[in-house]
Design an enzyme around this catalytic site. Structure first.
Site, PDB file in Angstrom:
ATOM      1  N   GLU A 141       0.963  -1.152  -0.209  1.00 45.24           N
ATOM      2  CA  GLU A 141      -0.057   0.039  -0.165  1.00 45.24           C
ATOM      3  C   GLU A 141       0.928   1.257  -0.133  1.00 45.24           C
ATOM      4  O   GLU A 141       1.825   1.455   0.710  1.00 45.24           O
ATOM      5  CB  GLU A 141      -0.913  -0.013   1.238  1.00 45.24           C
ATOM      6  CG  GLU A 141      -1.522   1.518   1.487  1.00 45.24           C
ATOM      7  CD  GLU A 141      -2.724   1.839   0.347  1.00 45.24           C
ATOM      8  OE1 GLU A 141      -2.378   2.817   0.034  1.00 45.24           O
ATOM      9  OE2 GLU A 141      -3.535   1.093   0.122  1.00 45.24           O
ATOM     10  N   ASP A 190       5.135   1.891  -3.362  1.00 50.84           N
ATOM     11  CA  ASP A 190       4.444   2.038  -4.529  1.00 50.84           C
ATOM     12  C   ASP A 190       4.363   0.788  -5.049  1.00 50.84           C
ATOM     13  O   ASP A 190       5.510  -0.051  -5.593  1.00 50.84           O
ATOM     14  CB  ASP A 190       4.928   3.053  -5.439  1.00 50.84           C
ATOM     15  CG  ASP A 190       4.286   2.836  -7.015  1.00 50.84           C
ATOM     16  OD1 ASP A 190       3.302   3.351  -7.085  1.00 50.84           O
ATOM     17  OD2 ASP A 190       5.228   2.494  -7.920  1.00 50.84           O
ATOM     18  N   ASP A 215      -6.650  -4.660  -5.616  1.00 50.30           N
ATOM     19  CA  ASP A 215      -7.808  -3.485  -5.331  1.00 50.30           C
ATOM     20  C   ASP A 215      -7.108  -1.972  -5.378  1.00 50.30           C
ATOM     21  O   ASP A 215      -7.014  -1.524  -4.126  1.00 50.30           O
ATOM     22  CB  ASP A 215      -8.110  -3.911  -3.950  1.00 50.30           C
ATOM     23  CG  ASP A 215      -9.316  -3.156  -3.218  1.00 50.30           C
ATOM     24  OD1 ASP A 215     -10.064  -2.764  -4.212  1.00 50.30           O
ATOM     25  OD2 ASP A 215      -9.314  -3.239  -2.361  1.00 50.30           O
TER      26      ASP A 215
END
Length: 525
Positions: free
Chosen positions: A333, A365, A388
């Site tokens: 994340e 990243d 996601d």
């Protein structure tokens, strides 16, 4: 007889001249830093409130640069009063720049549109910053008979101070002001610095070349502007709270301005909602439909290790951890602030998933992490990868929906592993959805698109993919826990697309040509 600015002598002593110049160059650097921060604040708010985008940012930057030239031309008739004009310009710049973020935010919240404030603010700030260099050059050359070489040296020093200040401002905004103070207070604090720099010039330098009355008036104006910005700085929280609440239907229970985005959590009764830069990410009323549909088809091959890209709210991790066969989950994340919100405000929604001992949360990243092939990659690759990620409405996110990105995922995916990607709405943004399908296919996967109904978002689509010639069939693991929504019949129906959302074969999106960003920016059908 009062000495006027026009015929005021320059300081006579060499040491005094050097100090005079040093203070002025320091003021140049400070003012340049403030000018670039004002523009960065406007660009940041433009992204938060309007989604940003290459066109919008290009127009803002180009408009700002053009305004610099206009300001340099407009100040020419005032160069004979360079000292007083400099104070007036810096005062106006501090007020306009310091109030710009607040004005933009309030206009967006109360009027419903703030592009006109953005355009006016960019033009005015650009003109005022453009007037600085001619005024400063005039002050530096006052009382001197300069040759071409000496003039060149002065201009070189002036430009060096100006560019150094811009560099400092460019670093201070994302790493200090924005994360610590937020946009409104950060811009106000910058205005205060701007006024202090102007006051230093007035007290230490201009008192020698302007009348006592002019100096007193200048300092009074600076003090009044300073009082205005200090008031804004003190009351910024109240302004932000009241204006921010107007943007959301439900009461705000958590707010965070990270280095990357504005994070807002609202709650009304049992309905908790997460917003990133104003865009709804989920509602606890129906997020289980989205989450189950994304996660369980990816677990169809009974993996023991899972890689989650994005999903900082912890909902995907929550569902994956319900599978007792999962031994390890690595979650990548970008924004640590989202993870912190997931561990605190959203802890009930994700059942504390982010603190589970099987979880390894990596702050990075996603594309950078995949390129470095870290030691976190399981031997033989991950049995499932779940992407996601936010919708690709800007080039930074468009990278994460490119052929190159999905090719990097293939390097860490087990030979029979499955990749599941959230791909937007096949009804509302059909070009973006089918572009994502085509892009994953172009990266060497066999793909199966599917879609479900999520009341908060409407018709929402996903892509299930694997390496090799066989397209995967979405299934639910045989030992899956009881689910609230997903079942065998629902998944079978999910792979059928009606005539108004029929499959399209489109050119893939790449780093060189992020077509999916254009698809999303065209808006909803």
């Amino acid at each position: 007889m009062t000495v006027t600015e026009r015929d005021a002598p320059a300081p006579r002593l060499a040491g005094s001249v050097r100090r005079w110049r040093a203070v002025l160059f320091a003021a140049v650097a400070a003012c340049a830093a403030c000018g670039i921060i004002y523009e960065l604040a406007l660009l940041t708010l433009s992204t938060s409130l309007h989604g940003g985008g290459i066109v919008a940012m290009s127009l803002i930057v180009a408009g700002y640069v053009a305004a610099l030239g206009v300001g340099a031309l407009l100040v020419k008739p005032l160069l004979h009063r360079a000292a007083v004009t400099f104070i007036a310009v810096e005062t106006a710049l501090a007020i306009v720049g310091g109030l710009s973020a607040a004005a933009l935010y309030v206009a967006f919240a109360f009027v419903g549109g703030s592009l006109w404030v953005l355009a006016i603010g960019t033009a005015v700030i650009g003109c005022l910053v453009g007037a600085e260099v001619p005024l400063l050059m005039t002050l530096l050359q006052r009382g001197r008979t300069a040759g071409a070489t000496d003039t060149g040296r002065v201009l070189a020093n002036l430009n060096a101070a100006d560019y150094l200040g811009a560099l400092i401002g460019g670093l201070v905004w994302p790493f200090l002001l924005l994360p610590q103070l937020g946009m409104i207070r950060g811009a106000a604090a910058t205005g205060i610095i701007n006024l202090v720099a102007a006051a230093v010039v007035a007290v230490l330098l201009l008192r020698r070349i302007v009348s006592q009355r002019e100096l007193a008036v200048s300092l009074t104006v600076l003090a009044a502007a300073l009082a205005l910005l200090v008031t804004l700085l003190v009351r910024a929280d109240g302004i932000q709270t009241s204006t921010r609440q107007r943007l959301y239907a439900d009461p705000i229970i958590a707010y965070e301005q990270s280095a990357y985005q504005e994070i807002v959590v609202t709650r009304r009764g049992d309905d908790v909602r997460l917003y990133l830069d104003g865009g709804l990410q989920f509602s606890t009323r129906d997020e289980y439909r989205y989450t189950e549909s994304l996660v369980y088809p990816a677990l169809g091959a009974d993996p023991h290790s899972v890689l989650i890209l994005g999903g900082g709210d912890g909902l995907v991790a929550r569902e994956a951890l319900r599978d007792k066969d999962i031994e390890k989950i690595v979650q990548v994340e970008l924004d640590p602030a989202v993870v912190e919100v997931g561990r605190t405000t959203l802890r009930d929604a994700n059942a504390g998933a982010l603190d589970d001992p099987r979880m390894q949360v990596v702050i990075d990243d996603a594309m950078t992490w995949l390129r470095t092939a870290p030691g976190d990659v399981e031997p033989g690759g991950f049995g499932a990868v779940i992407a996601d990620l936010p919708d690709p409405d800007n080039p930074a996110l468009g990278r994460l929906y490119s052929v190159e990105f999905y090719a990097l995922i293939g390097r860490v995916l087990a030979p029979e592993g499955l990749l599941a990607v959230q791909a937007g709405s096949p009804f509302s943004t059909p070009a973006a959805f089918w572009r994502t399908v085509s892009t994953i296919r172009a990266a060497g996967y066999s793909v199966t698109p599917y879609h479900v109904h999520v009341p908060t978002f409407g018709d929402w689509g996903f892509v299930l993919a694997r390496r090799g010639p066989r397209a995967p069939k979405p299934t639910i693991p045989a030992d899956a826990p009881p689910l609230r929504y997903l079942d065998r019949q629902t998944l079978d129906a999910a792979t059928v697309f009606g005539g108004d959302i029929r499959p399209q074969s489109l050119e893939p999106s790449t780093l060189d040509h992020p077509r999916v960003v254009d698809d999303v920016r065209r808006g909803y059908r």
